[in-house]
Design a protein around this motif. Structure first.
Motif, PDB file in Angstrom:
ATOM      1  N   THR A   1       7.323   4.498   0.199  1.00  0.00           N
ATOM      2  CA  THR A   1       8.096   4.068   1.366  1.00  0.00           C
ATOM      3  C   THR A   1       8.921   2.828   1.044  1.00  0.00           C
ATOM      4  O   THR A   1      10.094   2.715   1.431  1.00  0.00           O
ATOM      5  CB  THR A   1       7.150   3.773   2.537  1.00  0.00           C
ATOM      6  OG1 THR A   1       6.378   4.936   2.820  1.00  0.00           O
ATOM      7  CG2 THR A   1       7.936   3.364   3.771  1.00  0.00           C
ATOM      8  N   THR A   2       8.312   1.898   0.327  1.00  0.00           N
ATOM      9  CA  THR A   2       9.022   0.676  -0.059  1.00  0.00           C
ATOM     10  C   THR A   2      10.216   0.997  -0.954  1.00  0.00           C
ATOM     11  O   THR A   2      11.307   0.431  -0.780  1.00  0.00           O
ATOM     12  CB  THR A   2       8.066  -0.275  -0.782  1.00  0.00           C
ATOM     13  OG1 THR A   2       6.940  -0.540   0.050  1.00  0.00           O
ATOM     14  CG2 THR A   2       8.766  -1.583  -1.126  1.00  0.00           C
TER      15      THR A   2
ATOM     16  N   ARG B   1       0.813  -1.223   0.000  1.00  0.00           N
ATOM     17  CA  ARG B   1       0.000   0.000   0.000  1.00  0.00           C
ATOM     18  C   ARG B   1       0.845   1.271   0.000  1.00  0.00           C
ATOM     19  O   ARG B   1       0.336   2.345  -0.307  1.00  0.00           O
ATOM     20  CB  ARG B   1      -0.924   0.004   1.218  1.00  0.00           C
ATOM     21  CG  ARG B   1      -1.978  -1.111   1.184  1.00  0.00           C
ATOM     22  CD  ARG B   1      -2.998  -0.946   2.284  1.00  0.00           C
ATOM     23  NE  ARG B   1      -4.028  -1.980   2.237  1.00  0.00           N
ATOM     24  CZ  ARG B   1      -5.109  -1.927   1.464  1.00  0.00           C
ATOM     25  NH1 ARG B   1      -5.303  -0.894   0.657  1.00  0.00           N
ATOM     26  NH2 ARG B   1      -6.007  -2.917   1.500  1.00  0.00           N
ATOM     27  N   ARG B   2       2.119   1.174   0.374  1.00  0.00           N
ATOM     28  CA  ARG B   2       2.993   2.365   0.424  1.00  0.00           C
ATOM     29  C   ARG B   2       4.200   2.143  -0.500  1.00  0.00           C
ATOM     30  O   ARG B   2       5.302   1.828  -0.046  1.00  0.00           O
ATOM     31  CB  ARG B   2       3.458   2.636   1.844  1.00  0.00           C
ATOM     32  CG  ARG B   2       2.300   2.917   2.816  1.00  0.00           C
ATOM     33  CD  ARG B   2       2.803   3.182   4.219  1.00  0.00           C
ATOM     34  NE  ARG B   2       1.708   3.447   5.128  1.00  0.00           N
ATOM     35  CZ  ARG B   2       1.159   4.648   5.336  1.00  0.00           C
ATOM     36  NH1 ARG B   2       1.620   5.705   4.664  1.00  0.00           N
ATOM     37  NH2 ARG B   2       0.163   4.796   6.186  1.00  0.00           N
TER      38      ARG B   2
END
Length: 460
Positions: A13-14, A9-10
């Motif tokens: 960030t990943t 979902r991010r």
């Protein structure tokens, strides 16, 4: 519970996390030392004692036995081996792997001090000890030879110029000289000449000792200044020793040349080294623990290029053995194996899934996993060696298994008509616990290795 949901979902960030892993992995890789085996210290101490002229039996009974009695009281001593030769005794002490090396060295030093009072009083020096690491063999061997100069002169260049300069290189622990031929004057006395003149060998030894001294002479004090008197009492060549008066008989002096031969020689003419059937002096370069073997060898080779200009043209400096060559070949071979394994995995995934985006995912996951491992290896004081790189190859199989299982399950959901995000969430949720349990089961298989004893256990 879905471990991968947060990263799905991010994506930003990943992505940042993966870039951070890549950055720290590259930094760790550049800082990792390179060697053939892991940096393991074996608590081994070698004690050496010398008594010139003593037979092996005398060395064993008068020198080795008193020392062994004291060493046997040291805690944590696993084995003790002594070797006695003409004028020399060597005792090797092997301690348990849990024994601290510095503490063991202090105990050995205390044992030598306790045994000093019962050792022969005519020993030229007290027994000495040094720490020995069987895994830390010399990384470079050099041979110094000359077709015209005497070996004593070649030894002087090896000892005072090359060995001292090389030992100052960053990462070099010490430089040992083998086949040493240090210059000395040898007095070979004829026993018949001594008996005929009734002169004892002790008289000859005392005469040589008293004639070759280097003591302060004194100071002349004046009204306004003082002068230090310098008188050279040392004899530097055999011709100066021949006229030494050993004793007086019937009012006539008896000189050394009347009792035998006085020749220019070396301290120990029983040591010898050869290079290409030519007598030579060998230098063994040892690196400091935890340093990069390849970098140390490169730095020494760079210094040797400069030192060649400082030694005479008649002295040849040759390379006998370079440990970094095999290390470079091993690391290069393992790197190629890793690269080939990754390429084969990506190729197999593409052939079976026929999906470009699905192929890109493991092609990124595998390199990032390997690079990130380098950062953890640096924090844990590991090195790039045959064992750690072999472990990386085995770990590639773990990562590939997890990636293929996860990817295949997500693709199955996509083939059932689900969207990409929905398929990723559902597929990772179904298989997440399975992957974690499968990975843990593979790790558990190697746990017994942590409890292995001995040298092999310490290496693994």
């Amino acid at each position: 519970m879905n471990i991968a949901e947060l990263f799905i979902r991010r994506p930003i960030t990943t992505t940042l996390l993966m870039l951070a892993i890549l950055l720290f992995g590259i930094i760790g890789y550049r800082q990792l030392p390179v060697s053939d085996l892991p940096n393991v210290d074996f608590p081994t101490i070698q004690v050496s004692a010398r008594l010139p002229g003593a037979s092996p039996d005398t060395m064993a009974s008068a020198v080795a036995t008193p020392l062994e009695r004291q060493f046997s009281t040291i805690a944590g001593l696993d084995s003790m081996t002594s070797t006695n030769g003409v004028g020399i005794s060597q005792i090797t002490l092997q301690f348990s792997l849990s024994r601290d090396m510095d503490a063991a060295a202090q105990d050995v030093q205390a044992a030598i001090a306790r045994a000093a009072r019962i050792l022969p009083p005519n020993m030229p020096s007290p027994p000495s000890y040094h720490k020995v690491n069987p895994a830390d063999q010399p990384v470079l061997y050099l041979a110094l030879s000359s077709p015209t100069l005497p070996l004593s002169t070649v030894h002087e260049y090896a000892e005072t110029l090359l060995a001292q300069r090389i030992s100052m290189v960053n990462g070099v622990a010490q430089v040992q000289v083998y086949g040493g031929q240090k210059y000395a004057v040898r007095v070979q006395v004829n026993p018949q000449a001594l008996a005929m003149r009734q002169i004892g060998i002790d008289e000859v030894a005392n005469a040589v000792m008293n004639a070759n001294v280097n003591l302060p002479t004194g100071t002349l004090w004046g009204t306004h200044s003082a002068f230090t008197v310098q008188a050279t009492g040392q004899l530097m060549e055999a011709s100066a020793y021949r006229s030494i008066i050993a004793a007086s008989r019937d009012g006539f002096p008896v000189r050394l040349e009347d009792l035998g031969r006085v020749i220019d020689s070396v301290e120990n003419d029983k040591f010898a080294a050869w290079y290409n059937n030519v007598r030579a002096i060998t230098l063994a370069v040892q690196r400091q623990p935890g340093t990069n073997t390849v970098e140390v060898v490169d730095a020494v080779k760079e210094l040797i290029k400069k030192l060649r200009a400082e030694i005479p043209a008649s002295v040849s400096l040759d390379l006998l053995y370079d440990r970094s060559v095999s290390i470079r070949d091993s690391v290069a071979d393992i790197k190629f194996t890793l690269f080939l394994a990754i390429c084969l995995v990506i190729l197999v995934i593409f052939l079976f899934l026929r999906n470009l985006s699905a192929t890109i995912i493991p092609s990124l996951a595998l390199p990032f996993s390997i690079v990130g491992t380098f950062a953890a290896m640096y924090l844990l004081d590991y090195s790039l060696d045959n064992l750690s790189l072999m472990a990386l190859i085995l770990s590639v199989g773990f990562v590939v298994d997890d990636a293929i299982v996860m990817l295949e399950n997500i693709v199955r959901h996509m083939e059932q008509g689900e969207g990409i995000l929905e398929a990723a969430l559902n597929g990772s949720k179904e298989i997440g616990f399975t992957i974690v349990s499968m990975t843990l089961s593979l790790v558990v298989v190697f746990i017994p290795v942590l409890f292995m004893g001995g040298i092999l256990g310490r290496l693994l």
